[in-house]
Design a protein around this motif. Structure first.
Motif, short mmCIF file in Angstrom:
data_model
loop_
_atom_site.label_atom_id
_atom_site.label_comp_id
_atom_site.label_asym_id
_atom_site.label_seq_id
_atom_site.Cartn_x
_atom_site.Cartn_y
_atom_site.Cartn_z
N TYR A 57 74.16 28.17 16.36
CA TYR A 57 73.58 29.28 15.60
C TYR A 57 73.79 29.06 14.10
CZ TYR A 57 73.23 34.19 14.04
OH TYR A 57 72.92 35.36 13.38
N ALA B 230 71.86 26.07 12.68
CA ALA B 230 70.48 26.46 12.40
C ALA B 230 70.40 27.24 11.08
CB ALA B 230 69.90 27.27 13.55
N GLU C 287 66.69 27.33 9.41
CA GLU C 287 65.79 27.46 10.54
C GLU C 287 66.02 28.78 11.28
OE1 GLU C 287 66.31 23.94 12.93
OE2 GLU C 287 65.63 22.63 11.31
N GLU D 284 64.05 30.61 13.00
CA GLU D 284 63.45 30.67 14.34
C GLU D 284 64.40 30.09 15.39
OE1 GLU D 284 61.93 29.09 11.74
OE2 GLU D 284 60.41 30.56 11.18
N ALA D 285 65.12 29.04 15.02
CA ALA D 285 66.10 28.45 15.94
C ALA D 285 67.24 29.43 16.20
CB ALA D 285 66.63 27.13 15.39
#
Length: 135
Positions: A13, A16, A21, A23-24
């Motif tokens: 988490y 990302a 990111e 969206e990740a």
């Protein structure tokens, strides 16, 4: 989930996050997700968190370092401690004017894990310290 799997989820988490990111990050959230805001309310659902992420990426550029991740034995609860290294890009309503100020702020987050996903994120940091740094 095991303790190790939960720690891996939290690490992914934040990896990302540091890669920019959202969206990740959002893909790791449970359908019944809650975001408990520092000194604020509760955002319920992935859509509210996605809107928060869009706002944050326009307003701040942040990278997290000195990450330490903790998890309980059954993996249902976790915490992370880290340092936020940031730049204030765009004035956030009700906060000081943004002029590209840098800040460095210790922070921590608590997580609830359910069905292999993040069900709750509660982040804490010292808002008065942040305001002092960017004022």
């Amino acid at each position: 989930m095991s303790q190790a799997e939960t720690k891996q989820l939290i690490a992914a988490y934040y990896d990302a996050f540091n890669r920019g990111e959202p969206e990740a990050m959002e893909a790791m959230l449970h359908d019944d997700f809650e975001h408990h805001v520092n000194e604020g309310g509760i955002r319920r659902g992935k859509d509210g968190f996605a809107a928060f992420n869009r706002h944050m990426s326009e307003t701040y550029r942040e990278n997290l370092t000195d990450m330490v991740i903790f998890a309980n034995e059954d993996g249902s609860s976790a915490a992370a401690e880290f340092v936020v290294n940031g730049t204030y890009l765009k004035t956030d309503p009700g906060l000081p004017e943004a002029r590209g100020q840098s800040y460095r702020l210790p922070a921590g987050t608590f997580f609830a894990i359910r069905d292999g996903k993040i069900a709750r994120v509660t982040t804490y940091y010292n808002l008065a310290d942040w305001i002092r740094q960017v004022s």
